[in-house]
Design a protein around this motif. Structure first.
Motif, mmCIF file in Angstrom:
data_model
loop_
_atom_site.group_PDB
_atom_site.id
_atom_site.type_symbol
_atom_site.label_atom_id
_atom_site.label_comp_id
_atom_site.label_asym_id
_atom_site.label_seq_id
_atom_site.Cartn_x
_atom_site.Cartn_y
_atom_site.Cartn_z
ATOM 1 N N SER A 125 0.866 -1.181 0.000
ATOM 2 C CA SER A 125 0.000 0.000 0.000
ATOM 3 C C SER A 125 0.903 1.232 0.000
ATOM 4 N N ALA A 154 1.639 3.248 2.348
ATOM 5 C CA ALA A 154 2.495 3.266 3.539
ATOM 6 C C ALA A 154 1.943 2.290 4.561
ATOM 7 N N GLY A 155 2.840 1.624 5.253
ATOM 8 C CA GLY A 155 2.417 0.720 6.324
ATOM 9 C C GLY A 155 2.041 -0.658 5.825
ATOM 10 N N ILE A 172 -4.560 -3.122 6.188
ATOM 11 C CA ILE A 172 -4.948 -2.454 7.430
ATOM 12 C C ILE A 172 -5.444 -1.063 7.049
ATOM 13 N N PRO A 184 6.242 -1.654 9.548
ATOM 14 C CA PRO A 184 5.421 -0.846 10.451
ATOM 15 C C PRO A 184 3.931 -0.831 10.110
ATOM 16 N N ALA A 234 0.843 1.868 11.664
ATOM 17 C CA ALA A 234 0.599 2.983 12.585
ATOM 18 C C ALA A 234 -0.212 2.520 13.798
ATOM 19 N N CYS A 235 -1.095 1.555 13.585
ATOM 20 C CA CYS A 235 -1.957 1.082 14.669
ATOM 21 C C CYS A 235 -1.153 0.582 15.861
ATOM 22 N N GLU A 291 -7.501 8.674 11.992
ATOM 23 C CA GLU A 291 -8.300 9.861 11.693
ATOM 24 C C GLU A 291 -7.528 10.844 10.821
ATOM 25 N N ARG A 345 0.934 11.714 16.241
ATOM 26 C CA ARG A 345 0.967 12.169 14.850
ATOM 27 C C ARG A 345 2.374 11.994 14.286
ATOM 28 N N GLU A 346 2.410 11.829 12.963
ATOM 29 C CA GLU A 346 3.675 11.787 12.231
ATOM 30 C C GLU A 346 4.647 10.736 12.789
ATOM 31 N N LEU A 347 4.112 9.568 13.082
ATOM 32 C CA LEU A 347 4.943 8.472 13.591
ATOM 33 C C LEU A 347 6.131 8.204 12.671
ATOM 34 N N GLU A 385 -0.756 12.846 9.620
ATOM 35 C CA GLU A 385 -1.399 11.555 9.898
ATOM 36 C C GLU A 385 -1.536 11.387 11.403
ATOM 37 N N TYR A 386 -2.692 10.974 11.840
ATOM 38 C CA TYR A 386 -2.981 10.877 13.271
ATOM 39 C C TYR A 386 -3.581 9.525 13.633
ATOM 40 N N VAL A 387 -3.216 9.039 14.815
ATOM 41 C CA VAL A 387 -3.882 7.853 15.361
ATOM 42 C C VAL A 387 -4.368 8.210 16.772
HETATM 43 N N1 SAM Z 1 -1.994 0.585 6.256
HETATM 44 C C1 SAM Z 1 -1.563 1.680 7.080
HETATM 45 C C2 SAM Z 1 -0.962 1.131 8.371
HETATM 46 O O1 SAM Z 1 -0.587 -0.026 8.397
HETATM 47 O O2 SAM Z 1 -0.836 1.860 9.319
HETATM 48 C C3 SAM Z 1 -2.696 2.632 7.348
HETATM 49 C C4 SAM Z 1 -3.272 3.241 6.118
HETATM 50 S S1 SAM Z 1 -4.587 4.318 6.438
HETATM 51 C C5 SAM Z 1 -5.167 4.623 4.802
HETATM 52 C C6 SAM Z 1 -3.812 5.823 6.794
HETATM 53 C C7 SAM Z 1 -3.988 6.228 8.244
HETATM 54 O O3 SAM Z 1 -3.005 5.558 9.050
HETATM 55 C C8 SAM Z 1 -3.749 7.699 8.497
HETATM 56 O O4 SAM Z 1 -4.907 8.476 8.277
HETATM 57 C C9 SAM Z 1 -3.345 7.715 9.956
HETATM 58 O O5 SAM Z 1 -4.478 7.622 10.781
HETATM 59 C C10 SAM Z 1 -2.529 6.402 10.051
HETATM 60 N N2 SAM Z 1 -1.103 6.662 9.782
HETATM 61 C C11 SAM Z 1 -0.389 6.237 8.733
HETATM 62 N N3 SAM Z 1 0.896 6.660 8.844
HETATM 63 C C12 SAM Z 1 0.980 7.355 9.986
HETATM 64 C C13 SAM Z 1 2.036 8.053 10.654
HETATM 65 N N4 SAM Z 1 3.255 8.121 10.138
HETATM 66 N N5 SAM Z 1 1.747 8.650 11.823
HETATM 67 C C14 SAM Z 1 0.528 8.605 12.360
HETATM 68 N N6 SAM Z 1 -0.513 7.966 11.770
HETATM 69 C C15 SAM Z 1 -0.289 7.352 10.597
#
Ligand code: SAM
Length: 301
Positions: free
Chosen positions: A82, A84-85, A89, A113, A115-116, A161, A186-188, A234-236
């Protein structure tokens, strides 16, 4: 030998998080399915990898399923990534995995990684039991219904979110779940990584204070949203579970009432019915007794 589908997690901001295994996997496959090829090409350029790549996102995932069958039949290797991440998920890929399973493909996750999990472990909230809810619905009615369901959730709750919705969501959480402990990150893995912890009300106040980086980003993002610009950041959110939820709240009240009613109708005494239900559902005797007493009263009327 059927083909292989690799589910490859990619960095969520910091390219140093690419493991040697992620690199060698991406380098070894015949095709990369990427949520957005324009994003993944940057990663491949950084790794100096040249690969055939096709997009696979929410709007065309179904049309890519025939490819899976084709690659399975010819024993080839595909990597799914995807933007990112970790794929799947809150990201596309679940239909691809279903298809790969039905084609008897070997499915191998390549860890990296998400983010969750990172947000959960820095939150300071219990990590032994948690529930991941992804993005909450945006429509007010659906949001209210979802929060109603989450109200009695005892496990730590993790939410994704968008920055322009953070304050609205915090307000909705506070209204419906009460003023719980929360951690917002934010910004992990990035330069401006930041975690704010406290009661929801205190965090709302903190974010309204211009001195935190998050507040600036949220404001900027809300302005960007008003002007239809691309929203960054990006926020969690990680929210404490409901510690006061009674055991009864875990179980469907209708199911429980029906079970008690049936036992009483079958001629069981109140005492035996309460005992049986307490054991079967692992509940507190006193709670079941109060419920059963009400039902017996109704039946006798
Ligand atoms: N698949 C991704 C994962 O494994 O985390 C998540 C994808 S989802 C479309 C994107 C959301 O993940 C963002 O809106 C935010 O809530 C979270 N996210 C992704 N990267 C992040 C980061 N670097 N810092 C904080 N939250 C992040």
């Amino acid at each position: 030998m059927p083909g292989i589908l690799y589910l490859v997690a990619t960095p969520i901001g910091n390219l140093n998080d690419i493991s040697p295994r992620v690199r060698s996997t991406l380098d070894s496959v015949d095709l990369i399915l990427a949520e957005d090829t324009r994003v993944t090409i940057k990663l491949l350029n950084h790794l100096d990898i040249k690969k055939r790549m096709l997009s696979c996102h929410d709007f065309n995932e179904k049309s890519r399923l025939s490819l899976i069958k084709q690659f399975a039949d010819s024993a080839q290797k595909i990597a799914l990534v995807s933007d990112a991440g970790t794929p799947l998920i809150s990201d596309p890929g679940s239909q691809i995995v279903q298809e790969a399973i039905s084609c008897d493909m070997n499915i191998i996750p390549i860890p990296g990684p998400s983010a969750c999990l990172l947000a959960l472990i820095v939150s300071g909230l219990p990590c032994d039991r948690f529930v991941f809810e992804g993005f909450l619905p945006v429509k007010p009615k659906l949001l209210q219904e979802r929060l109603e369901k989450l109200k009695n959730e005892e496990r730590t709750i993790v939410l994704y979110e968008a920055p322009h919705r953070i304050l609205k969501t915090l307000q909705a959480l506070s209204n419906q779940l009460g003023d719980r402990d929360i951690s917002i990150v934010r910004e992990l893995t990035k330069k401006h990584e930041e975690t704010v912890r406290g009661k929801i009300s205190a965090v709302i106040n903190k974010l309204s204070d211009d001195t935190t980086l998050g507040a600036k980003a949220i404001k900027k993002s809300a302005d960007a949203n008003r002007n239809n610009k691309k929203i960054l950041g990006e926020y969690v959110l990680v929210i404490a579970g409901n510690k006061t939820a009674s055991d009864l709240d875990r179980i469907s009240q209708t199911e429980l009432k029906n079970a008690i009613k049936q036992m009483l109708k079958q001629g069981k005494t109140l005492k035996t019915a309460v005992q049986d239900i307490t054991q079967a559902y692992k509940l507190k005797r006193s709670e079941v007794y109060t419920l059963a007493l009400g039902i017996q009263k109704q039946l006798n009327e």
